[in-house]
Every structure is written in structure tokens, then in C-alpha cells.
Design a protein around this motif. Structure first.
Motif, PDB file in Angstrom:
ATOM      1  N   ASN A 212       0.824  -1.216   0.000  1.00 43.14           N
ATOM      2  CA  ASN A 212       0.000   0.000   0.000  1.00 43.14           C
ATOM      3  C   ASN A 212       0.854   1.261   0.000  1.00 43.14           C
ATOM      4  O   ASN A 212       0.351   2.349   0.286  1.00 43.14           O
ATOM      5  N   GLY A 213       2.137   1.123  -0.325  1.00 44.07           N
ATOM      6  CA  GLY A 213       3.011   2.281  -0.463  1.00 44.07           C
ATOM      7  C   GLY A 213       3.421   2.920   0.831  1.00 44.07           C
ATOM      8  O   GLY A 213       3.813   4.090   0.856  1.00 44.07           O
ATOM      9  N   GLN A 214       3.335   2.172   1.928  1.00 34.35           N
ATOM     10  CA  GLN A 214       3.655   2.744   3.230  1.00 34.35           C
ATOM     11  C   GLN A 214       5.133   2.519   3.579  1.00 34.35           C
ATOM     12  O   GLN A 214       5.735   1.523   3.187  1.00 34.35           O
ATOM     13  N   ARG A 215       5.666   3.449   4.316  1.00 30.88           N
ATOM     14  CA  ARG A 215       7.032   3.315   4.815  1.00 30.88           C
ATOM     15  C   ARG A 215       7.023   2.346   5.993  1.00 30.88           C
ATOM     16  O   ARG A 215       6.214   2.485   6.914  1.00 30.88           O
ATOM     17  N   VAL A 216       7.920   1.365   5.980  1.00 36.69           N
ATOM     18  CA  VAL A 216       7.932   0.334   7.005  1.00 36.69           C
ATOM     19  C   VAL A 216       9.313   0.256   7.646  1.00 36.69           C
ATOM     20  O   VAL A 216      10.338   0.238   6.954  1.00 36.69           O
ATOM     21  N   ILE A 217       9.332   0.199   8.977  1.00 38.96           N
ATOM     22  CA  ILE A 217      10.576   0.067   9.739  1.00 38.96           C
ATOM     23  C   ILE A 217      10.452  -1.178  10.603  1.00 38.96           C
ATOM     24  O   ILE A 217       9.492  -1.319  11.370  1.00 38.96           O
ATOM     25  N   LEU A 218      11.403  -2.086  10.478  1.00 38.14           N
ATOM     26  CA  LEU A 218      11.386  -3.324  11.239  1.00 38.14           C
ATOM     27  C   LEU A 218      12.460  -3.273  12.323  1.00 38.14           C
ATOM     28  O   LEU A 218      13.624  -2.945  12.048  1.00 38.14           O
ATOM     29  N   ILE A 219      12.083  -3.608  13.550  1.00 35.22           N
ATOM     30  CA  ILE A 219      12.998  -3.603  14.675  1.00 35.22           C
ATOM     31  C   ILE A 219      13.420  -5.039  14.990  1.00 35.22           C
ATOM     32  O   ILE A 219      12.577  -5.906  15.217  1.00 35.22           O
ATOM     33  N   ASN A 220      14.739  -5.279  14.991  1.00 35.27           N
ATOM     34  CA  ASN A 220      15.285  -6.587  15.362  1.00 35.27           C
ATOM     35  C   ASN A 220      14.738  -7.721  14.496  1.00 35.27           C
ATOM     36  O   ASN A 220      14.441  -8.809  14.986  1.00 35.27           O
ATOM     37  N   ARG A 221      14.579  -7.449  13.210  1.00 36.13           N
ATOM     38  CA  ARG A 221      14.176  -8.492  12.263  1.00 36.13           C
ATOM     39  C   ARG A 221      15.096  -8.415  11.058  1.00 36.13           C
ATOM     40  O   ARG A 221      15.677  -7.376  10.766  1.00 36.13           O
ATOM     41  N   ASP A 222      15.204  -9.536  10.364  1.00 36.73           N
ATOM     42  CA  ASP A 222      16.049  -9.576   9.174  1.00 36.73           C
ATOM     43  C   ASP A 222      15.362 -10.402   8.102  1.00 36.73           C
ATOM     44  O   ASP A 222      15.919 -11.353   7.566  1.00 36.73           O
ATOM     45  N   ASP A 223      14.111 -10.040   7.804  1.00 36.00           N
ATOM     46  CA  ASP A 223      13.335 -10.786   6.818  1.00 36.00           C
ATOM     47  C   ASP A 223      13.899 -10.597   5.412  1.00 36.00           C
ATOM     48  O   ASP A 223      14.431  -9.538   5.067  1.00 36.00           O
ATOM     49  N   ALA A 224      13.765 -11.646   4.619  1.00 34.15           N
ATOM     50  CA  ALA A 224      14.225 -11.585   3.233  1.00 34.15           C
ATOM     51  C   ALA A 224      13.150 -10.904   2.393  1.00 34.15           C
ATOM     52  O   ALA A 224      12.383 -11.543   1.675  1.00 34.15           O
ATOM     53  N   ILE A 225      13.067  -9.596   2.511  1.00 34.76           N
ATOM     54  CA  ILE A 225      12.043  -8.829   1.804  1.00 34.76           C
ATOM     55  C   ILE A 225      12.606  -7.451   1.481  1.00 34.76           C
ATOM     56  O   ILE A 225      13.367  -6.873   2.265  1.00 34.76           O
ATOM     57  N   GLU A 226      12.278  -6.945   0.306  1.00 29.30           N
ATOM     58  CA  GLU A 226      12.744  -5.631  -0.105  1.00 29.30           C
ATOM     59  C   GLU A 226      11.698  -4.573   0.231  1.00 29.30           C
ATOM     60  O   GLU A 226      10.506  -4.830   0.169  1.00 29.30           O
ATOM     61  N   GLY A 227      12.172  -3.405   0.586  1.00 27.75           N
ATOM     62  CA  GLY A 227      11.265  -2.290   0.847  1.00 27.75           C
ATOM     63  C   GLY A 227      11.394  -1.681   2.221  1.00 27.75           C
ATOM     64  O   GLY A 227      11.514  -0.461   2.343  1.00 27.75           O
ATOM     65  N   PRO A 228      11.355  -2.490   3.300  1.00 28.55           N
ATOM     66  CA  PRO A 228      11.415  -1.868   4.625  1.00 28.55           C
ATOM     67  C   PRO A 228      12.828  -1.449   5.019  1.00 28.55           C
ATOM     68  O   PRO A 228      13.807  -1.834   4.372  1.00 28.55           O
ATOM     69  N   GLN A 229      12.910  -0.664   6.083  1.00 26.82           N
ATOM     70  CA  GLN A 229      14.183  -0.321   6.704  1.00 26.82           C
ATOM     71  C   GLN A 229      14.348  -1.181   7.949  1.00 26.82           C
ATOM     72  O   GLN A 229      13.401  -1.368   8.712  1.00 26.82           O
ATOM     73  N   PHE A 230      15.549  -1.705   8.147  1.00 25.15           N
ATOM     74  CA  PHE A 230      15.818  -2.613   9.255  1.00 25.15           C
ATOM     75  C   PHE A 230      16.676  -1.907  10.297  1.00 25.15           C
ATOM     76  O   PHE A 230      17.777  -1.435   9.987  1.00 25.15           O
ATOM     77  N   LEU A 231      16.180  -1.845  11.527  1.00 19.94           N
ATOM     78  CA  LEU A 231      16.957  -1.343  12.649  1.00 19.94           C
ATOM     79  C   LEU A 231      17.241  -2.527  13.554  1.00 19.94           C
ATOM     80  O   LEU A 231      16.326  -3.131  14.120  1.00 19.94           O
ATOM     81  N   MET A 232      18.519  -2.862  13.696  1.00 20.03           N
ATOM     82  CA  MET A 232      18.893  -4.086  14.385  1.00 20.03           C
ATOM     83  C   MET A 232      19.940  -3.786  15.448  1.00 20.03           C
ATOM     84  O   MET A 232      20.647  -2.779  15.375  1.00 20.03           O
ATOM     85  N   ILE A 233      20.022  -4.664  16.430  1.00 21.74           N
ATOM     86  CA  ILE A 233      21.069  -4.545  17.430  1.00 21.74           C
ATOM     87  C   ILE A 233      22.094  -5.646  17.200  1.00 21.74           C
ATOM     88  O   ILE A 233      21.834  -6.632  16.513  1.00 21.74           O
TER      89      ILE A 233
END
Length: 337
Positions: free
Chosen positions: A148-169
Motif C-alpha cells: 500500500n506504499g507505506q514506509r515500514v521500519i522493522l525492529i530486530n528483524r532480518d526478513d528476506a524482503i525488499e522495501g522496509p528499513q531494518f533497525l537491528m542490534i
């Protein structure tokens, strides 16, 4: 008890009504409530007085949709009752609100169909971004946001998917350091207390600790007694300590697991911490510092991550696709010097 005399308004006050009462044009009202717009002090005073009298409020949602910036941020959260998740939600909502954002929290503990319906409501309101706070929400929710064209930020995940931003520790680095800390304390029989949750961060910590010990020639006992919680930590203690070859150094992948492990170790097995067994946790929840635990652990940079999210969403362009945050050891008294 006296009844309140306040009555709900039948309809919201329009900008046109404010203009009529103030004796100015409709555009003058709009300019008054637009940052940086040109309007004379006299006109501004008239508009503000009329707005105060009528109880007028700007429809920021409608205005935001015109400029494609609704100001709404959705947080998708699982296991909200856990101390770490609660601390993160508190920090993230506070920082986002400081930036003028409106935060909608979506609890994924409900039925999948209800969660999906709730998420679609946030899409209907044109949320600027969705922040997935834990590893539990299914990937299908993330894909729905991206589609749906939304900006996505994932915390502590490393999914094999293009598009989101990943913030990891740095889970792997911390787990490797935990192994070194226990070995330096003289521990030779190591164990890791994990859980059946199987989230990316928990798996990363468990795997890295086992690998670090194996490279030092040490086999690690792994216990996954249940979900990530106090009771599972206590049950892991019963499983690991009942035999003759019990561990003398234990890494718990979360503090909640560590607290349960510590209590069962001391109360049920009458073992001393850290003289008989050294224990390390992960998260640095508030209870870790309580005198009854005084747990050596790793502190997740909750405030730093929340600040980064708030600053990043304030920019038109996102940051790097992947950002890693270091964790820091908090030395207390569950590991021998």
C-alpha cells in the motif's frame, strides 16, 4: 452527584464559520493556522479570538492528506506485557509525539483476521509509516503495508524482503561476548536458556553463543522450556540443574528468562550465585537491577533507537536500508569478577 451541563457539539466548527465571526476571508483563516504563511498581526488576532470563542480546531488529518503527510505512525507490537516491549513502546511513543506525530498502537495478540482488519484501518487513515516493534507479527502484515506504499521500519528483524528499513542490534556480538565473559570467570560447563518463540533476535543470540563456545571446544546445553517468560526460565533451571553434570555458566537470551532461572536456582536447588553458577541476561529491564537479582546483562539502546526513528520519520528521505546499534554490558553481581 450534580450532572454536567456540557453537551456534545452536533457538528464541528468550520473554518468558514470562523471567518464569518472574525470578519475576514476564508483564506485568512487558513493562513493563520499555517506555519510560515503571511498574515497581519491584526487579522491573526481576530481569527484566533473567533476560533477560541467557537471552539475551532484545525483538521490536521485532512490538511496532512492534501500534502501526503498525515502525521500518523502505526506501531505493530506483540507481547506488550513484557517489560522490554513496554519500555520500547513508551520511549517510541514519547519521542514520536515530541515530533508532532500521532501514534496508533496495534496489538498483534488478537486473532489474525482482527489484526489484519485493524492494520487496514491505519492504511485508510494514510499512516505515514508502520514500525514493527518485535519479531512475532507475521510477515504478511509487513507485506500489506509495503504493497500500500507505506514506509515500514522493522525492529530486530532480518526478513528476506525488499522495501522496509531494518533497525537491528548487535545480537551476535553480544552473545559472543557473553561466552567470553563466562569463560573468563572460569566457567567450563556452559548452557544457554532460550525459548520456543523463535524470533530472529532470540535465535541470533542462541546461535552465536553456541558457535562461540564451540570454537573454544565447549559443547553447550540448550534449554527451550517454553515461551519467553519468567516461568520458562525457572523450568529451564529445573531441566539443566537436575543432572549430575550441571552447568556453571549460563547465558539467558532475555532478562525475564534469567530472573526465573535465578529464582529456581537459588530457592529450589540451594545454589549460590555467582559462586556456584554465573548467569548473564539480555535487555536490562528494570527488574534486572533490583537487589534480589543484581543481574549482569546487556542493555539494549531503547532511547537511541526511538530517537533514530523519530528523526528518520521527520525526513523526506529514509536512511540506510540497515542500521545496527551496539549493546553494552551492564556489570552487576551474577558473574564472578
Amino acid at each position: 452527584m450534580a450532572k454536567s451541563k456540557l453537551k456534545p457539539r452536533k457538528a464541528s466548527v468550520s473554518a468558514s464559520r470562523v471567518a464569518e465571526v472574525a470578519g475576514v476571508s476564508r483564506s485568512a483563516v487558513s493562513r493563520t493556522f499555517t506555519d510560515g504563511a503571511s498574515v497581519s498581526p491584526e487579522t491573526r488576532a481576530k481569527v484566533l479570538a473567533a476560533a477560541e470563542k467557537l471552539g475551532y480546531h484545525v483538521n490536521h488529518l485532512a490538511r496532512g492528506l492534501i500534502h501526503h503527510r498525515s502525521g500518523i505512525v502505526c506501531l505493530i507490537v506483540a507481547e506488550m506485557q513484557t517489560p522490554f516491549q513496554a519500555s520500547f513502546v513508551e520511549a517510541a511513543t514519547r519521542r514520536l509525539q515530541d515530533k508532532g506525530k500521532v501514534v496508533m498502537v496495534l496489538n498483534t495478540a488478537g486473532q489474525p483476521a482482527n489484526v489484519e482488519a485493524a492494520l487496514r484501518q491505519t492504511l485508510n487513515y494514510r499512516a505515514e509509516a508502520t514500525v514493527v516493534v518485535s519479531g512475532a507479527p507475521p510477515l504478511s502484515l509487513v507485506e500489506t503495508c509495503i504493497e500500500n506504499g507505506q514506509r515500514v521500519i522493522l525492529i530486530n528483524r532480518d526478513d528476506a524482503i525488499e522495501g522496509p528499513q531494518f533497525l537491528m542490534i548487535e545480537n551476535e556480538a553480544a552473545a559472543t561476548e557473553a561466552c567470553f565473559m563466562l569463560r573468563r570467570a572460569g566457567c567450563t560447563r556452559l548452557a544457554v536458556v532460550s525459548s520456543t518463540a523463535g524470533t530472529p533476535s532470540i535465535v541470533a543470540r542462541e546461535t552465536a553463543f553456541v558457535a562461540a563456545a564451540k570454537s573454544a571446544g565447549i559443547e553447550v546445553a540448550v534449554s527451550r522450556a517454553g515461551p519467553t517468560g519468567y516461568a520458562s526460565g525457572a523450568e529451564s533451571a529445573r531441566q539443566l540443574l537436575a543432572g549430575s553434570n550441571r552447568p556453571d555458566g549460563v547465558f539467558c537470551v532475555t532478562d525475564l528468562l534469567a530472573l526465573g532461572f535465578l529464582d529456581a536456582t537459588r530457592i529450589e536447588f540451594r545454589l549460590r550465585i555467582p559462586e556456584d553458577i554465573c548467569v548473564i541476561g539480555f535487555d536490562d529491564i528494570s527488574a534486572a537491577s533490583w537487589l534480589g537479582y543484581d543481574l549482569t546483562t546487556f542493555r539494549q539502546p531503547i532511547a537511541e533507537i526511538a530517537d533514530y526513528i523519530a528523526e528518520m520519520l521527520d525526513e523526506d528521505e529514509g536512511g540506510p536500508a540497515k542500521v545496527r546499534f551496539p549493546v553494552h554490558v551492564v556489570w552487576r553481581k551474577t558473574v564472578r569478577p
